[in-house]
Every structure is written in structure tokens, then in C-alpha cells.
Design an enzyme around this catalytic site. Structure first.
Site, PDB file in Angstrom:
ATOM      1  N   ARG A 177      23.482  47.617  15.790  1.00 43.39           N
ATOM      2  CA  ARG A 177      24.498  47.863  14.511  1.00 43.39           C
ATOM      3  C   ARG A 177      23.615  47.414  13.103  1.00 43.39           C
ATOM      4  O   ARG A 177      23.863  48.241  12.226  1.00 43.39           O
ATOM      5  CB  ARG A 177      25.654  46.596  14.618  1.00 43.39           C
ATOM      6  CG  ARG A 177      26.788  46.957  15.486  1.00 43.39           C
ATOM      7  CD  ARG A 177      27.631  46.203  15.260  1.00 43.39           C
ATOM      8  NE  ARG A 177      29.038  47.147  15.996  1.00 43.39           N
ATOM      9  CZ  ARG A 177      30.159  46.642  16.660  1.00 43.39           C
ATOM     10  NH1 ARG A 177      30.180  45.111  16.469  1.00 43.39           N
ATOM     11  NH2 ARG A 177      30.873  47.196  17.202  1.00 43.39           N
TER      12      ARG A 177
ATOM     13  N   GLY B 244      37.136  49.635  18.127  1.00 40.06           N
ATOM     14  CA  GLY B 244      38.525  49.865  18.019  1.00 40.06           C
ATOM     15  C   GLY B 244      38.625  51.000  16.779  1.00 40.06           C
ATOM     16  O   GLY B 244      39.861  51.902  16.732  1.00 40.06           O
TER      17      GLY B 244
ATOM     18  N   GLY C 220      32.383  51.112  21.505  1.00 37.43           N
ATOM     19  CA  GLY C 220      32.665  50.363  22.687  1.00 37.43           C
ATOM     20  C   GLY C 220      31.528  50.242  23.857  1.00 37.43           C
ATOM     21  O   GLY C 220      30.268  50.369  23.476  1.00 37.43           O
TER      22      GLY C 220
ATOM     23  N   LYS D  13      42.053  49.221  30.804  1.00 37.47           N
ATOM     24  CA  LYS D  13      43.505  49.113  30.565  1.00 37.47           C
ATOM     25  C   LYS D  13      44.393  50.625  30.112  1.00 37.47           C
ATOM     26  O   LYS D  13      43.682  50.938  28.995  1.00 37.47           O
ATOM     27  CB  LYS D  13      44.168  48.124  29.676  1.00 37.47           C
ATOM     28  CG  LYS D  13      43.829  46.894  30.678  1.00 37.47           C
ATOM     29  CD  LYS D  13      44.506  45.660  29.923  1.00 37.47           C
ATOM     30  CE  LYS D  13      44.502  44.524  30.820  1.00 37.47           C
ATOM     31  NZ  LYS D  13      44.878  43.126  30.103  1.00 37.47           N
TER      32      LYS D  13
HETATM   33  P1  AMP Z   1      37.502  49.000  27.582  1.00 35.30           P
HETATM   34  O1  AMP Z   1      37.211  47.965  26.663  1.00 35.30           O
HETATM   35  O2  AMP Z   1      39.272  49.378  27.659  1.00 35.30           O
HETATM   36  O3  AMP Z   1      36.566  50.236  27.440  1.00 35.30           O
HETATM   37  O4  AMP Z   1      37.148  48.322  29.051  1.00 35.30           O
HETATM   38  C1  AMP Z   1      36.006  48.168  29.185  1.00 35.30           C
HETATM   39  C2  AMP Z   1      36.121  47.219  30.734  1.00 35.30           C
HETATM   40  O5  AMP Z   1      36.611  48.000  31.638  1.00 35.30           O
HETATM   41  C3  AMP Z   1      34.570  46.949  31.098  1.00 35.30           C
HETATM   42  O6  AMP Z   1      34.382  45.689  31.037  1.00 35.30           O
HETATM   43  C4  AMP Z   1      34.735  47.266  32.589  1.00 35.30           C
HETATM   44  O7  AMP Z   1      34.174  46.126  33.370  1.00 35.30           O
HETATM   45  C5  AMP Z   1      35.991  47.533  32.810  1.00 35.30           C
HETATM   46  N1  AMP Z   1      36.385  48.289  34.206  1.00 35.30           N
HETATM   47  C6  AMP Z   1      35.924  49.646  34.129  1.00 35.30           C
HETATM   48  N2  AMP Z   1      36.350  50.014  35.204  1.00 35.30           N
HETATM   49  C7  AMP Z   1      37.167  49.277  35.944  1.00 35.30           C
HETATM   50  C8  AMP Z   1      37.594  48.996  37.233  1.00 35.30           C
HETATM   51  N3  AMP Z   1      37.689  49.777  38.391  1.00 35.30           N
HETATM   52  N4  AMP Z   1      38.214  47.841  37.480  1.00 35.30           N
HETATM   53  C9  AMP Z   1      38.439  46.670  36.538  1.00 35.30           C
HETATM   54  N5  AMP Z   1      37.568  46.636  35.414  1.00 35.30           N
HETATM   55  C10 AMP Z   1      36.925  47.998  34.826  1.00 35.30           C
END
Ligand code: AMP
Length: 399
Positions: free
Chosen positions: A38, A379, A356, A203
Site C-alpha cells: 500500500r 471492500g 483483498g 462467505k
Molecule cells: P474473503 O475475505 O471472503 O475473500 O475470504 C477469504 C478467506 O476465505 C481466506 O481467509 C480463506 O482462508 C477463506 N477460504 C477460502 N476457501 C475456503 C474454504 N474452502 N473453507 C474455508 N475457508 C475458505
């Protein structure tokens, strides 16, 4: 189009710039920056301003100190790194972001000097977009620049209020902000087709708006990572103990039905690397969908999925990627994410990495310089891709 720093005369002026110096610090000492991306990405705008005869006041937040002074979130380590990067330039640090000492330091600046203010979020007024606080910041300078794309989705004093806090003070975008708006905007507004979006991460709930909005624009939407299991379950597959959001099953069904109606390809994982606990040292197996036993969870995509993802990526002319394909922080489950980073880098398509964790993955796989654009905002990039107007961009002057 937004006015940028190149559209205003800054010679002999004081420029106050909101930047995103919200860098990760090591957990033990809290004083070592573990990823300087950054700061490094802000250097073009900083150098532009100081080499064009202006003095520069930099302001940023770091972490979530919740409106209270907390040395854990001091920008001092950033100052030390910045002073080294700008060796030969006078770089000062203020122990606060408003108040008499700051005014004195700001007044003392000569053309080409730089002053970094302490964490804006040591004052609750920052996040409350307080008008007086915004005015105190605005009164330090003649020109306001926002180069903090990563904070542009927040209407805070330093990203929104300040732009209207002082009569006739120009409010313009920095060079990094300009780049973010151009690449993220163009990628979704005028993509060369086929246009493929790869959305991974944990999620569905945190990415449902971006999924819905991208579905309208893309030719292929790949849903991977933890969130894929809610979609697979909605299709009737057995997902064992994989990450799963019961309350989003209906939403997942709606998204899939919509994709079919619109003639879009919705891609989901076909095989999985599974583990018997959420741990790098768990027992591991690679298996097709439907064979995830109870007590086991999908942690990464498998080789069949990767083969098909490579085909999709190779056929694309524009790719937007946000979110890892697996739990890439654990070495044994990082393969899918790193492979896809490499496929995108090799594809020759316009590639926009939407902030991210995917940015960290691209950096770790050593292919960052092969991407068209790597967004500095997590975000903010997601909200931009959703087509939302970000408050920190809306307040900037148009040309
Ligand atoms: P996000 O912030 O929504 O992009 O999520 C990122 C996070 O998703 C990372 O910390 C990953 O470890 C997690 N992630 C990716 N695939 C999986 C999975 N199959 N099960 C659990 N966590 C996951």
C-alpha cells in the site's frame, strides 16, 4: 471523469492527501510492516506532488483503534519506512492529526517537504464524519487529494467531509485513485469478451451483491472457495462439514436460476481437496463432489476443477478475480489459488485483481507484474464492482 491532481495547479501550494497506509503489522511487536504494497503503490502520487513544487501532508488510518489513542495502531512504523523511501526529502511526523502542533508543523513545510499525520482514527470524529474535525484537516492545506481507494467506500471526515469543509478548496483524485477508477470501471463497463469473473473467499453473505451484479455483466461466473459449498449444497450435493451458509441456500438457487435464464455459464468446483480438521497438518484427500464424508471439509479445489478453470481462463479476454479458491494461508491448501494466479498471469487477458486476499496470493505467487491491474482496495473494490457510487469518489470534482 473525475479531476485529478494533474488538473490543478499545485506549485507553491500545500496539498493534504488521504492515502491508504493501513498496512499489516507483525503480530508480535506490532512495529514491523509485513506487506508494504500500500505504501509502495502510493509513491507515484507522492513523488508527483513533491516534484511539482508543492508541500505534502499525508493522512491515513491504521487498523481499528475505535476513536482512542492506541500506540498499537501508530503510523510511526509507516513513517520510518516512508522516510527511507523518500531519502533526500524532508519527511516529518506529527504525533496527532489535528491541534496546534500539527498546525505549526504544517506551516513550517517548504516546497517538496512531506508531513505524515498520526492515525486519523485516534479521533472518533474521523469515522463520524464530523464537520469540525474535517475543517481542522482542511485548514492545514490549499488542495485536497484523495488517493485512498481502499477507504473510498467509507464516508469519513478525511474521505468525504473534508472535500466540502473549506470554500474553494479543490478536491481531486490522486494518480492511484485515477487508475483504480479507470481499470475497475472499464473492466465491468466495457469488457473485451469473453468476460470471466472468478469470485472466491469464505462467505456467500459477504459477496452476494457482487455476485448478483457481476452476473449481469460477465459471460462466465466462477464461484469457488468456501462459498462454493453453499451453491453445491443448493444443487443437492453432499458437502460434509465444509463451510456452508444455510440461510443462503435459496439465494444460491436464485443466482443459479438467473444465470441459466440469462444464458450465462456458472462454474462451480468439480472436485475438492478435503481435510478432517481446519489445520495444515490435517489428514488430506482429493475427491469428487458428493464424496465429502461427515467430519471432513473442502479446503481447496481439486485438479479436475483446475483443468477446467484453466480452459475458462485461457478463453477469456477480460478476467476479474476476487477471493481465494481455498484456505491459501495454509500451504497444503494453497495450490488452487496459486495455480489460478499463474493461469491468469499467463492468459494474456486483461486481468483485474479486485483487492483483498487475491492480491496477497498474486504477490506470493510472484506474478504481480503480469496483471493488468491489482486493486489496493478490498471492500472498496467489491463495492465498486457492484456498481455502487463510493462516497470518497462521489465528493471529488468532475471534469
Ligand atoms: P474473503 O475475505 O471472503 O475473500 O475470504 C477469504 C478467506 O476465505 C481466506 O481467509 C480463506 O482462508 C477463506 N477460504 C477460502 N476457501 C475456503 C474454504 N474452502 N473453507 C474455508 N475457508 C475458505
Amino acid at each position: 471523469m473525475k479531476k485529478t491532481i494533474a488538473d490543478v495547479d499545485i506549485k507553491g501550494k500545500k496539498v493534504i492527501m488521504r492515502i491508504d497506509f493501513n498496512v499489516p503489522l507483525d503480530k508480535e511487536t506490532n512495529s514491523k510492516i509485513t506487506d508494504t504494497t500500500r505504501i509502495d503503490s502510493a509513491m507515484d502520487t507522492i513523488n508527483y506532488i513533491i516534484s511539482n513544487g508543492a508541500s505534502l501532508i499525508l493522512m491515513s488510518h491504521l487498523g481499528r483503534p475505535d476513536g482512542k489513542v492506541n500506540p498499537k495502531y501508530s503510523l510511526k512504523p509507516v513513517y520510518e519506512y516512508l522516510a527511507k523511501k523518500l531519502s533526500g526529502t524532508t519527511v516529518l511526523f506529527a504525533n496527532d492529526c489535528i491541534g496546534d502542533e500539527v498546525v505549526k508543523l504544517a506551516d513550517s513545510l517548504k516546497a517538496g517537504d512531506v508531513l505524515l499525520l498520526e492515525n486519523l482514527r485516534f479521533h472518533a470524529e474521523e469515522e463520524n464524519n464530523d464537520a469540525n474535525f474535517a475543517k481542522s484537516l482542511a485548514n492545514l492545506a490549499d488542495v485536497y487529494v484523495n488517493d485512498a481507494f481502499g477507504a473510498a467506500h467509507r464516508a469519513h471526515a478525511s474521505t468525504a467531509g473534508i472535500a466540502k469543509a473549506k470554500a474553494n478548496m479543490p478536491a481531486v483524485a490522486g494518480l492511484l485513485m485515477e487508475k483504480e477508477i479507470k481499470y475497475l470501471g472499464d473492466a465491468v463497463a466495457n469488457p473485451e469478451r469473453p468476460f470471466v469473473a472468478i469470485i472466491g473467499g469464505a462467505k456467500v453473505s459477504s459477496k452476494i451483491s457482487v455476485l448478483e451484479s457481476l452476473l449481469e455483466k460477465v459471460d462466465t461466473l466462477a464461484i469457488v472457495g468456501g462459498m462454493a459449498y453453499t451453491f453445491l449444497k443448493a444443487q443437492g450435493h453432499i458437502v460434509g462439514d465444509s463451510l456452508f451458509e444455510e440461510s443462503y441456500v435459496d439465494t444460491a438457487k436464485e443466482v443459479m436460476a438467473k444465470a441459466e435464464k440469462m444464458g450465462k455459464t456458472l462454474f462451480l468446483p468439480e472436485d475438492n481437496v478435503i481435510a478432517d480438521k481446519f489445520d495444515n497438518n490435517a489428514n488430506i484427500k482429493t475427491i469428487p463432489n458428493d464424496e465429502i464424508p461427515d467430519g471432513w471439509m473442502g479446503m481447496d479445489v481439486g485438479p479436475e476443477t483446475l483443468k477446467d478453470m484453466k480452459k475458462i481462463i485461457d478463453s477469456a479476454k477480460t478476467i476479474v478475480w476476487n477471493g481465494p479458491l481455498g484456505v491459501f494461508e495454509m500451504e497444503n491448501f494453497s495450490n488452487g489459488t496459486f495455480e489460478v494466479a499463474k493461469y491468469i498471469a499467463e492468459s494474456g487477458a486483461v486481468s483485474v485483481i479486485g483487492g483483498g486476499d487475491s492480491v496477497a496470493a498474486v504477490n506470493q505467487s510472484g506474478v504481480a507484474d503480469k496483471m493488468t491491474h491489482i486493486s489496493t482496495g478490498g471492500g472498496a473494490a467489491l463495492e465498486f464492482l457492484e456498481g455502487k457510487e463510493l462516497p470518497g469518489i462521489a465528493v471529488l470534482e468532475s471534469k
